[in-house]
Design a protein around this motif. Structure first.
Motif, PDB file in Angstrom:
ATOM      1  N   THR A  54      65.036  35.164 106.232  1.00  0.00           N
ATOM      2  CA  THR A  54      66.510  34.294 105.907  1.00  0.00           C
ATOM      3  C   THR A  54      66.177  33.045 106.130  1.00  0.00           C
ATOM      4  O   THR A  54      65.175  32.570 106.710  1.00  0.00           O
ATOM      5  CB  THR A  54      67.315  34.775 107.010  1.00  0.00           C
ATOM      6  N   PRO A  55      67.019  32.183 105.910  1.00  0.00           N
ATOM      7  CA  PRO A  55      66.829  30.764 105.882  1.00  0.00           C
ATOM      8  C   PRO A  55      66.696  30.317 107.611  1.00  0.00           C
ATOM      9  O   PRO A  55      66.019  29.180 107.606  1.00  0.00           O
ATOM     10  CB  PRO A  55      68.286  30.218 105.464  1.00  0.00           C
ATOM     11  N   ASP A  56      67.040  30.914 108.300  1.00  0.00           N
ATOM     12  CA  ASP A  56      66.907  30.670 109.898  1.00  0.00           C
ATOM     13  C   ASP A  56      65.978  31.361 110.450  1.00  0.00           C
ATOM     14  O   ASP A  56      65.638  31.236 111.716  1.00  0.00           O
ATOM     15  CB  ASP A  56      68.260  30.929 110.763  1.00  0.00           C
ATOM     16  N   GLY A  57      64.953  32.063 109.444  1.00  0.00           N
ATOM     17  CA  GLY A  57      63.591  32.468 110.054  1.00  0.00           C
ATOM     18  C   GLY A  57      63.755  33.744 110.336  1.00  0.00           C
ATOM     19  O   GLY A  57      62.405  34.397 110.856  1.00  0.00           O
ATOM     20  N   ARG A  58      64.621  34.758 110.237  1.00  0.00           N
ATOM     21  CA  ARG A  58      64.560  35.985 110.558  1.00  0.00           C
ATOM     22  C   ARG A  58      63.901  37.054 109.607  1.00  0.00           C
ATOM     23  O   ARG A  58      64.129  36.681 108.279  1.00  0.00           O
ATOM     24  CB  ARG A  58      66.080  36.689 110.839  1.00  0.00           C
TER      25      ARG A  58
ATOM     26  N   SER B 133      64.626  33.083 101.983  1.00  0.00           N
ATOM     27  CA  SER B 133      63.993  31.968 101.829  1.00  0.00           C
ATOM     28  C   SER B 133      63.215  31.742 100.761  1.00  0.00           C
ATOM     29  O   SER B 133      63.434  32.371  99.885  1.00  0.00           O
ATOM     30  CB  SER B 133      63.021  31.798 103.048  1.00  0.00           C
TER      31      SER B 133
END
Length: 623
Positions: free
Chosen positions: A306-310, A270
């Motif tokens: 990660t871009p999806d928030g992990r 991110s």
């Protein structure tokens, strides 16, 4: 004529004499004229010691190449022998051409006879060139040429702003030392550029070198980005408008934040990077207070998402970050024992990546993992584990490439995984090869350069093996060989194995059919077979082999006998091989025997010869 000339001569002599007298008088007057009367101000100079007090002081003094202009509401000499300038005091030290002007103002100035010490009190201001200091009071020592205060200071200029509890400034060396609640800011010039701000307990700024050091709870900020350490060293540009580089040493940490709209293009990390290390070295872009690169050394950690928030954590001995002008991560390197852990939404570990180095290029186009000499690079997820000398991941496409002593583990899962070829999805599958590639878009796995896969004692080897993960289709090329274990015929007996090979292989999961083409062969404990093609039927869910068909120039060897024909059918349950298509049998003792069908009984070594066109006959040849 003589009488007429004489009077003219006399007049000429008188005129000349008169002119001479007038000239002498004029010279005398000029050389002995009195100076003009000048009306002085209230005080033409600071009074001598015998004058105790005077109002409305204005004084101009020349000292070598400097001119000092003093103004004050009053002046007096104190009982302590010091001199006092009070009420709207202004002292202006005008330097020679090219020098810097010093301007002092305040409510009171106390000084000794030689100005070796001086104190400025009450709304005190000192301006030196473009730099201004403000405090409740200042002390000046001529011997050290140092201005100081113990009661808080505010520093301002077109380029720098700062504040602290205490200050000492050397005019000679142009060194600023700030102590207590220190803050210093390089403003920058562009509205798009955030100021560079440092703070801490002690700051020393060497203005001639454009270099500073902050110690004690040292911190910095650049817009949303910030950090801290036991000490921070920094340099600014020659015009002092922008950050040049910086070093954070001792339990260093930094939070680097990219632009919300432009830094989200990296598919690995991110826009926020939380970094910890023993030392951080950063460089800024030219003429902008934005971080271009950051090097971390000693016990490095980086936390991001990660871009999806992990959540993602990376640790290594060294790290390198390279950013674009919008704060997006353009390149990342974790060196000297790198480990990346990616967690799922439930905080459980979803994937780990480890090796001597982890490098993200691109930004995020390629993630490379490399092993040290004698070591392994590893990518481990819930579905599989890959080890190799080098591994490359393509985060945007989710493709994988590995090379050098590749090992693959396809893990069993609680929910049924699609079978890989004839290997069951209910059990783990192991594989080794020289290289591995996985294409996510077509869900295809390719093992090359001496590939081998096995599950339990079931094994497949080839020069290259290709598996469709979504359909279960399997292909092999180059000296393909499959091994199928068979249970012992009798309790306590030895387990047998069936080997089947060829130049090429394909597996159809719908038909449960394993097909070999070109240079095919089969080997059991009691017989061997070669042919142009072989089909292996595996109808059960357990992938057990039930029947094998061979065709095209079939040759069967059992003991000292050799059978030839066009087609063979191997029934594994009956342990028989039926040879048809103009079969013949060559026996070293009985010669050549022909028939319509030859049946090899592998259990006891018998061979049955059948003839149908003439009188039906059956001949049994025992081993």
């Amino acid at each position: 004529m003589l009488r007429l000339a004489w009077p003219r001569v006399v007049r000429a002599v008188l005129a000349a004499t008169l002119i001479l007298v007038l000239a002498v008088i004029l010279v005398y007057l000029i050389s002995h004229r009195r100076p003009p009367t000048v009306v002085p101000g209230k005080a033409a100079e600071i009074p001598a010691q015998q004058v105790e007090k005077q109002e409305g002081i204005e004084h101009l003094e020349f000292r070598g190449d400097r001119t000092i202009h003093v103004k004050a509401g009053s002046w007096h000499r104190g009982e302590d022998g010091l001199f006092y300038l009070e009420k709207d005091v202004e002292v202006r030290d005008l330097a020679k051409k090219g020098g810097r002007e010093v301007f002092i103002s305040g409510d009171r100035v106390i000084y000794d006879k030689d100005w070796s010490t001086a104190r400025l009190e009450g709304s005190a201001k000192v301006r030196y060139g473009d730099l201004q200091f403000e405090s409740s009071d200042f002390d000046y020592k001529k011997a050290d040429d140092v201005l100081s205060t113990e009661h808080g200071v505010v520093i301002s200029s077109p380029k720098l702003n700062g504040s602290s509890s205490r200050m000492a400034y050397s005019f000679k060396d142009e060194i600023i030392r700030l102590e207590g609640s220190v803050s210093l800011q390089a403003k920058g010039e562009s509205a798009e550029t955030a100021p560079f701000v440092v703070n801490g307990s002690v700051l020393t700024y060497r203005r001639l070198e454009r270099r500073g050091r902050v110690e004690g709870n040292a911190g910095f900020s650049l817009g949303e980005s910030h950090g801290g350490a036991e000490a921070i060293d920094f340099r600014v540009t020659d015009d002092e408008k922008y950050l040049l580089d910086f070093t954070l040493a001792g339990r260093a940490q930094a939070s680097l934040v990219g632009d919300r709209e432009t830094a989200g293009g990296n598919p690995v990390f991110s826009r926020v990077h939380e970094i910890r290390a023993e030392k951080l070295d950063g460089r800024a872009f030219l003429n902008t207070n934005k971080v271009h690169s950051l090097e971390a050394r000693g016990g490095c950690f980086m936390d991001t998402h990660t871009p999806d928030g992990r959540p993602v954590r990376v640790r290594s001995g060294e790290m390198l970050f390279v950013f674009d002008r919008w704060g997006g991560l353009r390149e990342f390197r974790a060196l000297r024992g790198a480990n990346l852990v990616e967690r799922g939404a439930d905080a459980r570990i979803a994937r780990t990546i480890s090796g001597e180095s982890i490098i993200v290029e691109g930004p995020g186009d390629v993630l490379r993992v490399a092993a040290k000499d004698g070591g392994e690079a590893r990518v481990d997820s819930a579905e599989n584990e890959i080890t190799a000398r080098a591994i490359e991941l393509a985060p945007r496409t989710e493709d994988i490439y590995a090379a050098g002593n590749v090992k693959l583990l396809l893990k069993a899962r609680t929910e049924v995984r699609e079978s890989v070829g004839f290997f069951s999805g209910k059990q783990p599958v192991m594989a080794v090869s020289g290289t591995l590639s996985y294409e996510r878009q077509v869900d295809r796995l390719i093992l090359s350069e001496g590939a081998r896969m096995w599950q339990g004692k079931q094994m497949l080897s080839a020069g290259e093996i290709s598996a469709q993960r979504d359909t279960g289709e399997l292909r092999g090329a180059g000296r393909v060989q499959a091994v199928f274990p068979r249970a012992a015929k009798k309790e306590g007996g030895q387990e047998e194995r069936l080997e089947v090979g060829g130049d090429n292989l394909s597996f159809s999961p719908k038909e449960r059919l394993l097909s070999y083409r070109s240079g095919c062969w089969l080997k059991t404990q009691n017989a061997s077979l070669t042919s142009d093609h072989i089909d292996v039927f595996m109808p059960g869910e357990d992938n057990a082999v039930t029947t094998i068909e061979a065709g095209g120039r079939v040759v069967i060897v059992s003991g000292q006998r050799e059978g030839r024909g066009d087609k063979a059918l191997y029934d594994l349950d009956k342990e028989t091989i039926d040879l048809t298509g103009h079969p013949s049998l060559t026996d070293k003792v009985k010669g050549v025997i022909e028939g319509d069908k030859l049946t090899f009984h592998l259990g006891d070594g018998r061979i049955q010869v059948e003839n149908r066109d003439r009188e039906r006959s059956v001949t049994v040849i025992k081993s």
